[in-house]
Motif scaffolding. Sequence first.
Motif, PDB file in Angstrom:
ATOM      1  N   PRO A 233       0.785  -1.244   0.000  1.00 19.40           N
ATOM      2  CA  PRO A 233       0.000   0.000   0.000  1.00 19.40           C
ATOM      3  C   PRO A 233       0.812   1.286   0.000  1.00 19.40           C
ATOM      4  N   MET A 234       1.985   1.286   0.648  1.00 20.86           N
ATOM      5  CA  MET A 234       2.700   2.547   0.832  1.00 20.86           C
ATOM      6  C   MET A 234       4.041   2.533   0.084  1.00 20.86           C
ATOM      7  N   LEU A 235       4.153   3.331  -0.958  1.00 21.15           N
ATOM      8  CA  LEU A 235       5.436   3.478  -1.662  1.00 21.15           C
ATOM      9  C   LEU A 235       6.111   4.709  -1.061  1.00 21.15           C
ATOM     10  N   ALA A 236       6.915   4.467  -0.024  1.00 16.97           N
ATOM     11  CA  ALA A 236       7.479   5.575   0.762  1.00 16.97           C
ATOM     12  C   ALA A 236       8.875   5.939   0.250  1.00 16.97           C
ATOM     13  N   THR A 237       9.930   5.356   0.835  1.00 20.17           N
ATOM     14  CA  THR A 237      11.282   5.637   0.318  1.00 20.17           C
ATOM     15  C   THR A 237      11.524   4.872  -0.981  1.00 20.17           C
TER      16      THR A 237
ATOM     17  N   LEU B 218      -1.458   8.196   5.303  1.00 22.97           N
ATOM     18  CA  LEU B 218      -2.552   7.625   6.095  1.00 22.97           C
ATOM     19  C   LEU B 218      -2.026   6.956   7.358  1.00 22.97           C
ATOM     20  N   GLY B 219      -0.770   7.273   7.709  1.00 22.77           N
ATOM     21  CA  GLY B 219      -0.168   6.668   8.898  1.00 22.77           C
ATOM     22  C   GLY B 219       0.471   5.334   8.551  1.00 22.77           C
ATOM     23  N   ASP B 220       0.606   4.479   9.564  1.00 25.03           N
ATOM     24  CA  ASP B 220       1.217   3.162   9.349  1.00 25.03           C
ATOM     25  C   ASP B 220       0.145   2.186   8.864  1.00 25.03           C
ATOM     26  N   ALA B 221       0.229   1.809   7.586  1.00 26.41           N
ATOM     27  CA  ALA B 221      -0.821   0.984   6.986  1.00 26.41           C
ATOM     28  C   ALA B 221      -0.921  -0.379   7.675  1.00 26.41           C
ATOM     29  N   GLY B 222       0.232  -0.982   7.998  1.00 24.74           N
ATOM     30  CA  GLY B 222       0.217  -2.294   8.655  1.00 24.74           C
ATOM     31  C   GLY B 222      -0.433  -2.227  10.019  1.00 24.74           C
TER      32      GLY B 222
ATOM     33  N   ARG C 109      10.577  10.980   9.610  1.00 26.65           N
ATOM     34  CA  ARG C 109      10.480   9.597  10.117  1.00 26.65           C
ATOM     35  C   ARG C 109      10.146   8.603   9.011  1.00 26.65           C
ATOM     36  N   GLY C 110      10.131   9.068   7.773  1.00 30.44           N
ATOM     37  CA  GLY C 110       9.876   8.161   6.648  1.00 30.44           C
ATOM     38  C   GLY C 110       8.402   7.920   6.389  1.00 30.44           C
ATOM     39  N   TYR C 111       7.523   8.703   7.021  1.00 30.03           N
ATOM     40  CA  TYR C 111       6.085   8.577   6.759  1.00 30.03           C
ATOM     41  C   TYR C 111       5.688   9.467   5.584  1.00 30.03           C
ATOM     42  N   ILE C 112       4.738   8.968   4.807  1.00 32.57           N
ATOM     43  CA  ILE C 112       4.229   9.754   3.685  1.00 32.57           C
ATOM     44  C   ILE C 112       3.304  10.849   4.226  1.00 32.57           C
ATOM     45  N   VAL C 113       3.453  12.059   3.660  1.00 37.90           N
ATOM     46  CA  VAL C 113       2.646  13.223   4.053  1.00 37.90           C
ATOM     47  C   VAL C 113       1.798  13.670   2.852  1.00 37.90           C
TER      48      VAL C 113
HETATM   49  N1  URA Z   1       4.774   2.794   5.604  1.00 38.23           N
HETATM   50  C1  URA Z   1       3.552   3.125   6.093  1.00 38.23           C
HETATM   51  O1  URA Z   1       2.785   2.259   6.529  1.00 38.23           O
HETATM   52  N2  URA Z   1       3.199   4.434   6.105  1.00 38.23           N
HETATM   53  C2  URA Z   1       3.995   5.408   5.623  1.00 38.23           C
HETATM   54  O2  URA Z   1       3.598   6.583   5.646  1.00 38.23           O
HETATM   55  C3  URA Z   1       5.264   5.040   5.115  1.00 38.23           C
HETATM   56  C4  URA Z   1       5.632   3.730   5.110  1.00 38.23           C
END
Ligand code: URA
Length: 209
Positions: free
Chosen positions: A132-136, A198-202, A191-195
């Motif tokens: 779900p999250m393509l972050a770094t 939606l927070g931590d998807a897991g 902190r590597g979260y997408i802005v």
């Molecule tokens: N993984 C997540 O679950 N959320 C983020 O915002 C970034 C990485």
Amino acid sequence: MTGLRIPDNALLRHKLARLRDRRTDSAGFRRLLAEIGAMLTMEAMADLPEREEAVETPVTATRARMLAAPEPCLVAVLRAGLGLLEGARGILPEAPVGHLGLVRDEHTLVASEYVVRLPRDLAARGALVLDPMLATGGSAVQAVARVKQAGATTIRFACVVAAPEGLHALCAAHPDVPVIAAALDEKLNERGYIVPGLGDAGDRCFGTE
Ligand code: URA
């Protein structure tokens, strides 16, 4: 670069808005993630090769287009990819399913593998990788490389939210892999979260916040 595809779909945007909302509880989050997984899978499969065949309807003989090859394998990147997988399986019920466990070091943000179970016929079918999250982009680049190493030559990547940083990293490392996303967000935070994300998807999917 094959690049990014965002379906232009009001229902998808609506479901994403509810998924982003911090007030959405874990059961609602899981349901929305599965629904979005189904919609992204539909979009990802839109350009699969087709062939035409004779078909008899109850009314007449006609010709109809169907998939030229068996359904692609689904590969869920654990944990949160499982949430997308639930919906994707509804769309591709005959697809073999692989699991890739990658854990990200919170300080270095580098991912390492803790489980790899991939279907054998990746070469014949190709794969849709779900995360779900393509972050770094670290896990995505590694997941796609692993699926390629296992034999897949046609790979698609589906995520809910992409950050520009992750999209750039994935497209640079794997320019042959199209990315299907519900949204391209602004940036990553420190902190590597997408802005806005939606927070931590897991955590939200499995109620481990
Ligand atoms: N993984 C997540 O679950 N959320 C983020 O915002 C970034 C990485």
